[in-house]
Design a protein around this motif. Structure first.
Motif, short mmCIF file in Angstrom:
data_model
loop_
_atom_site.label_atom_id
_atom_site.label_comp_id
_atom_site.label_asym_id
_atom_site.label_seq_id
_atom_site.Cartn_x
_atom_site.Cartn_y
_atom_site.Cartn_z
N ALA A 74 0.73 -1.42 -0.03
CA ALA A 74 -0.08 0.01 0.07
C ALA A 74 0.76 1.27 0.05
N LEU A 75 2.07 1.12 0.40
CA LEU A 75 2.78 2.45 0.73
C LEU A 75 3.05 3.19 -0.95
N PRO A 76 3.00 4.26 -0.77
CA PRO A 76 3.81 5.21 -1.92
C PRO A 76 5.12 5.08 -1.84
N PRO A 77 6.04 5.24 -2.82
CA PRO A 77 5.45 6.06 -4.12
C PRO A 77 4.55 5.08 -5.11
N TRP A 78 3.80 5.90 -5.61
CA TRP A 78 2.72 5.17 -6.31
C TRP A 78 2.94 5.63 -7.83
N ALA A 79 2.38 5.16 -8.99
CA ALA A 79 2.29 5.47 -10.45
C ALA A 79 1.96 6.77 -10.52
N THR A 115 2.34 15.95 -4.96
CA THR A 115 2.97 14.92 -5.39
C THR A 115 4.20 14.73 -4.37
N ALA A 116 4.92 15.77 -3.89
CA ALA A 116 5.92 15.48 -2.96
C ALA A 116 5.33 15.02 -1.49
N ALA A 117 4.03 15.48 -1.31
CA ALA A 117 3.51 15.14 0.11
C ALA A 117 3.22 13.61 0.13
N ILE A 118 2.52 13.13 -1.01
CA ILE A 118 2.14 11.59 -1.10
C ILE A 118 3.48 10.89 -1.40
N GLN A 119 4.18 11.19 -2.23
CA GLN A 119 5.11 10.18 -2.84
C GLN A 119 6.34 10.27 -1.66
N GLU A 120 6.86 11.40 -1.06
CA GLU A 120 8.03 11.42 -0.13
C GLU A 120 7.93 11.48 1.39
N MET A 121 6.48 12.37 1.60
CA MET A 121 6.30 12.36 2.93
C MET A 121 5.35 11.00 3.41
N GLY A 122 4.36 10.84 2.51
CA GLY A 122 3.40 9.49 2.76
C GLY A 122 3.85 8.37 3.20
N PRO A 123 5.08 7.80 2.62
CA PRO A 123 5.51 6.35 3.29
C PRO A 123 5.71 6.56 4.86
N HIS A 124 6.31 7.66 5.44
CA HIS A 124 6.42 8.19 6.61
C HIS A 124 5.16 8.33 7.48
N LEU A 125 4.33 8.99 6.98
CA LEU A 125 3.32 9.55 7.63
C LEU A 125 1.92 8.37 7.57
#
Ligand code: SF4
Length: 401
Positions: A74-79, A115-125
């Motif tokens: 489930a974790l980003p990064p996503w396509a 994009t930065a919020a989902i792909q880079e921060m999302g996996p941690h948040l």
């Protein structure tokens, strides 16, 4: 027979932490027109941006959670297709409410930040989130105002807010040891709590304010503390130990943001300068300002600048509640003055300390404080008609400007 007299209508004034209290602190007169008078802004730039990024993060977490529950990766990064479908969905929802981006550049910036919020921060948040969008309510004693401006019977006021994210953090859990959000929370706590607890997270569609030279630094801290107080009174809450403000603009700074970071670092006005000898320091020092676009700083520095963790305890909550009671008193006084017949311009406080707030304010052409502070610089000394949106031409201005 003696008939009783019907008591006066008792209505509880309701104040939202962001829309009312922080809105009033930005500028009382602007708050009076846009929030109380419901006058739509002719340039709802900030509104679109804030709603877009909040909506995107909420939808992204919903999709993450759905997959996680099914046992899928489930974790980003996503396509890119997945991201675009989220962006389009949120843009359609906002457009149905009449909220559209001011121009293509703003829309592009919104997409890049999201994009930065989902792909880079999302996996941690995302793995830390327990609940998203938690509504809060509470009541407090209404501060008394000067007798000559009293206009209502109420003795209480309602305080409302929405927490973006509530997390259940187990600090000792080895799988979170390298999580930068958990590390930021740990670093903010004077001592480790002994029991299970919650951390509340609030997204801000803005850059990290400087620690001195402005009031936003303290005001957003009060907001977080007050959320902590309202949340800990809810029956399903664990003790709230800390709060984190996430300044989303820091995840993808514009050229102007980049230059502001450089200036603040140089003048010692930011609490997050780059580490000596780091890549971020080298980029900030060496970048030539004549370049069209600023380079992207390393993610660890951008994330560090975007996170502001604060401990929440009885003392800090009491300070924040007192500060907000004082704001309620000021709003009630302005309302009272208007109710007693003073003209709106005389009844409401104005605050021309932040040029960005005044620049997008529709009252600027007749506001005396704007004329005094920025009129000479901008040449805006006479009223003009607000912009309009036509499907064919995009945003424009009346030909009678
Ligand atoms: S121009 Fe500035 S000071 Fe005047 S009403 Fe607008 S925000 Fe307030």
């Amino acid at each position: 027979m003696k008939l009783s007299v019907r008591p006066k209508v008792y209505s509880l004034p309701s104040y939202s932490l962001t829309g009312d209290l922080l809105g009033y602190l930005r500028c009382g007169l602007q708050y009076r027109y846009t929030r109380i008078g419901k006058l739509p802004s002719s340039r709802p730039v900030q509104l679109w941006f804030g709603e877009f990024i909040h909506g995107v993060l909420e939808e992204a977490f919903r999709r993450y959670q759905e997959r996680f529950k099914k046992g899928e990766h489930a974790l980003p990064p996503w396509a890119a297709d997945e991201l675009n479908s989220i962006f389009e969905l949120i843009k359609k929802r906002l457009s149905a409410r009449g909220l559209v981006p001011w121009d293509d550049d703003l829309e592009r910036l919104g997409d890049l930040r999201a994009t930065a919020a989902i792909q880079e921060m999302g996996p941690h948040l995302f793995p830390l989130i327990h609940r998203a969008e938690v509504r809060l309510y509470g009541a407090r004693a209404l501060p008394s105002i000067d007798k000559s401006w009293e206009f209502r019977e109420a003795d209480r006021y309602e305080m409302v807010g929405v927490i973006d994210v509530v997390t259940h953090v187990e600090l000792q859990d080895p799988k979170h040891q390298d999580n930068p959000i958990v590390r930021a929370v740990l670093a903010s706590l004077p001592k480790m709590p002994v029991e299970n607890f919650e951390v509340i997270i609030d997204y801000k569609g803005m850059r990290r304010p400087p620690v001195s030279g402005g009031s936003y630094w303290a005001q957003y801290a009060w907001q977080l503390q007050t959320y902590g107080e309202l949340r800990r009174r809810q029956p399903d809450a664990l003790p709230v130990a800390a709060g984190v403000l996430v300044y989303l603009n820091e995840l993808y700074p514009t050229k102007t943001d980049f230059e502001t970071i450089r200036r603040e670092v140089k003048r010692g006005k930011t609490d997050i300068p780059p580490k000596l000898g780091s890549e971020a320091e080298a980029i900030l020092k060496s970048w030539p300002s004549k370049e069209k676009e600023a380079p992207l700083l390393p993610f660890d520095y951008r994330l560090q600048r975007s996170l502001r963790a604060l401990p929440i305890n009885d003392e800090s909550i009491a300070d924040a509640l007192n500060a907000f009671d004082e704001v309620v008193k000021r709003i009630e006084t302005c309302k009272g003055k208007e109710a007693k017949g003073l003209p709106v311009m005389d009844a409401w406080e104005r605050n021309a300390s932040d040029e960005n707030t005044c620049t997008v304010c529709d009252s600027r052409t007749y506001c005396p404080d704007f004329q005094k502070t920025f009129g000479r610089k901008t040449g805006e000394t006479h009223p003009k008609l607000p912009g309009f949106k036509s499907k064919e031409e995009g945003w424009g201005h009346s030909s009678r400007d």
